[in-house]
Motif scaffolding. Sequence first.
Motif, PDB file in Angstrom:
ATOM      1  N   ALA A   1      43.875  57.780  41.906  1.00 37.95           N
ATOM      2  CA  ALA A   1      43.898  56.318  41.823  1.00 37.95           C
ATOM      3  C   ALA A   1      44.141  55.685  43.185  1.00 37.95           C
ATOM      4  CB  ALA A   1      44.963  55.867  40.828  1.00 37.95           C
ATOM      5  N   ARG A   2      44.937  56.317  44.031  1.00 34.95           N
ATOM      6  CA  ARG A   2      45.238  55.747  45.344  1.00 34.95           C
ATOM      7  C   ARG A   2      44.168  56.073  46.380  1.00 34.95           C
ATOM      8  NH1 ARG A   2      51.797  56.667  46.216  1.00 34.95           N
ATOM      9  NH2 ARG A   2      52.470  55.431  44.400  1.00 34.95           N
ATOM     10  N   GLU A   3      43.504  57.196  46.199  1.00 34.35           N
ATOM     11  CA  GLU A   3      42.514  57.623  47.192  1.00 34.35           C
ATOM     12  C   GLU A   3      41.150  56.973  47.011  1.00 34.35           C
ATOM     13  OE1 GLU A   3      44.572  59.618  45.713  1.00 34.35           O
ATOM     14  OE2 GLU A   3      45.713  60.587  47.315  1.00 34.35           O
ATOM     15  N   LEU A   4      40.777  56.702  45.760  1.00 32.79           N
ATOM     16  CA  LEU A   4      39.427  56.242  45.471  1.00 32.79           C
ATOM     17  C   LEU A   4      39.430  54.821  44.918  1.00 32.79           C
ATOM     18  CD1 LEU A   4      37.982  59.481  43.805  1.00 32.79           C
ATOM     19  CD2 LEU A   4      37.646  58.694  46.157  1.00 32.79           C
ATOM     20  N   SER A   5      38.485  54.016  45.382  1.00 35.18           N
ATOM     21  CA  SER A   5      38.332  52.641  44.903  1.00 35.18           C
ATOM     22  C   SER A   5      37.549  52.631  43.598  1.00 35.18           C
ATOM     23  CB  SER A   5      37.593  51.809  45.954  1.00 35.18           C
ATOM     24  OG  SER A   5      36.254  52.292  46.098  1.00 35.18           O
ATOM     25  N   ASP A   6      37.491  51.475  42.963  1.00 38.15           N
ATOM     26  CA  ASP A   6      36.718  51.349  41.725  1.00 38.15           C
ATOM     27  C   ASP A   6      35.241  51.695  41.941  1.00 38.15           C
ATOM     28  OD1 ASP A   6      39.100  50.557  40.645  1.00 38.15           O
ATOM     29  OD2 ASP A   6      38.562  48.435  40.466  1.00 38.15           O
ATOM     30  N   PRO A   7      34.578  51.165  43.006  1.00 39.80           N
ATOM     31  CA  PRO A   7      33.169  51.549  43.228  1.00 39.80           C
ATOM     32  C   PRO A   7      33.010  53.045  43.470  1.00 39.80           C
ATOM     33  CG  PRO A   7      33.706  49.574  44.467  1.00 39.80           C
ATOM     34  CD  PRO A   7      34.997  50.110  43.941  1.00 39.80           C
ATOM     35  N   GLN A   8      33.955  53.649  44.192  1.00 44.66           N
ATOM     36  CA  GLN A   8      33.846  55.084  44.455  1.00 44.66           C
ATOM     37  C   GLN A   8      33.962  55.896  43.173  1.00 44.66           C
ATOM     38  OE1 GLN A   8      36.983  55.321  47.451  1.00 44.66           O
ATOM     39  NE2 GLN A   8      35.481  55.950  48.984  1.00 44.66           N
TER      40      GLN A   8
END
Length: 469
Positions: free
Chosen positions: A391-398
């Motif tokens: 959750a902290r490493e990846l954004s919603d688009p990613q």
Amino acid sequence: MHSTLLRRWAGLGAVLCLSLIALDTLAQTPAAAPTNLIERGRYLATAGDCIACHTAPGGAAMAGGLAIATPLGAIYSTNITPSQTMGIGHYTLEQFTAALRHGRRADGAHLYPAMPYTAYAKVTDEDMAALYAYFMQGVKPVDSAPPATALPFPFNIRASMAAWNTLFHDPTPFRGSAQQPPEWNRGAYLVQGLAHCSTCHTPRNTFMAENMKRALGGGEVGPWHAPNISSDPQSGIGQWSAEELVRYLRVGHAAGKDTAAGPMAEAVDHSLSQLTDADLHAMAAYLKTTAPVADTAAQQPAFSWGKASDQLASIRGVALPKDLGTMTGPQLYDAYCASCHQAQAQGSFDGKLPALFHNSTLGRNSTNNLVLAILQGVPRHGRDTIMPAFARELSDPQIATLGNYLLKEYGNPNAQVTERQVAQLRGNAQDHKLLLLARVGLAAGALVVLLFLGWAVSRSRGRRSGGPR
């Protein structure tokens, strides 16, 4: 002389008061139960997975306070330790049975069916007594009060549950079938009762009751999807072997089929993994014979999608974009997934980390579990974490890009992950469609009751006036 007599009477009065208090305490305290009965109750409570819902993160065991997500709002679990002030220490066996079988507290107030009394009602009187002995004498009392549940109107009116119970609750204890072997009956008793499988794996109707026409056909547990576990060969577990089911229930993983996450992983760790081999085989035997519930959208079994493959050629020698939010699916997979699941998604060499193809999580039409596994990881209680949270490493688009890449490459290519879906699941946003449906259902029910009352009053007046009957 008089003062001496008065002191004696006062002393006698104090002794009598203390004696009455002691007698009252003894009356409220259940007689000491045999050790084997308490241990039997402990096993049954484990089968019922009581600790999972009645223990808040970081809180004392069975002291309640866990916020259980429902479409209607959070329902906080109660303190079920034998505390006389905050728990159930003052409950008699009859009151304890009424709570588990009828959803009724000692004070007469109704419980919400987030506490699965609709399933616990199947528990026999003998097992109910064993459970009572365990909770009263095998659980440490904790004098703490969990937060109060405050659902929106009209669901905050607990008295309405009386009508709901009349319509949707069968309080009859389990009765075995003479036409079935003992193993099947034991499995049916556990699945229908203490293990309360239908509570999660059966869809709900407008009134939030289980739709038994589609029993075990798949349901929702907060944002998580509880899949179809009926015997249907396409949509359910019809093509799972009994041994695969037993292994999944015991460790939360069956190679080539599925890996447990979220609430199911908790059920495995807290409850199912601690059941006897005989009970797990009994549950599997029963599940294999349940009525099949078909999902017309299921083109093939969820575990049958995908194969080993990679898209390394498309990223070899290609620099990462300046905006990492625009990384491609293969780039994201190579950066965040390949080190554990291997280049072709075949899983770890020791089999502890699953393959991503022939994996039901990627084969279902519902993709919530896939997104939640990426966001929250797959932590295990008392076991090694299978997957870290991103959750902290990846954004919603990613996450949307990665999820869709995984689906197209290794899972059901017809399923989809959207950025809006990721954002909602990241924020634990509730889908208010069920809340709206429930309110519409209650409004419709109220309208029917009013129309009936109006008809009854009109008919009564007609009779008094000598009109047509």
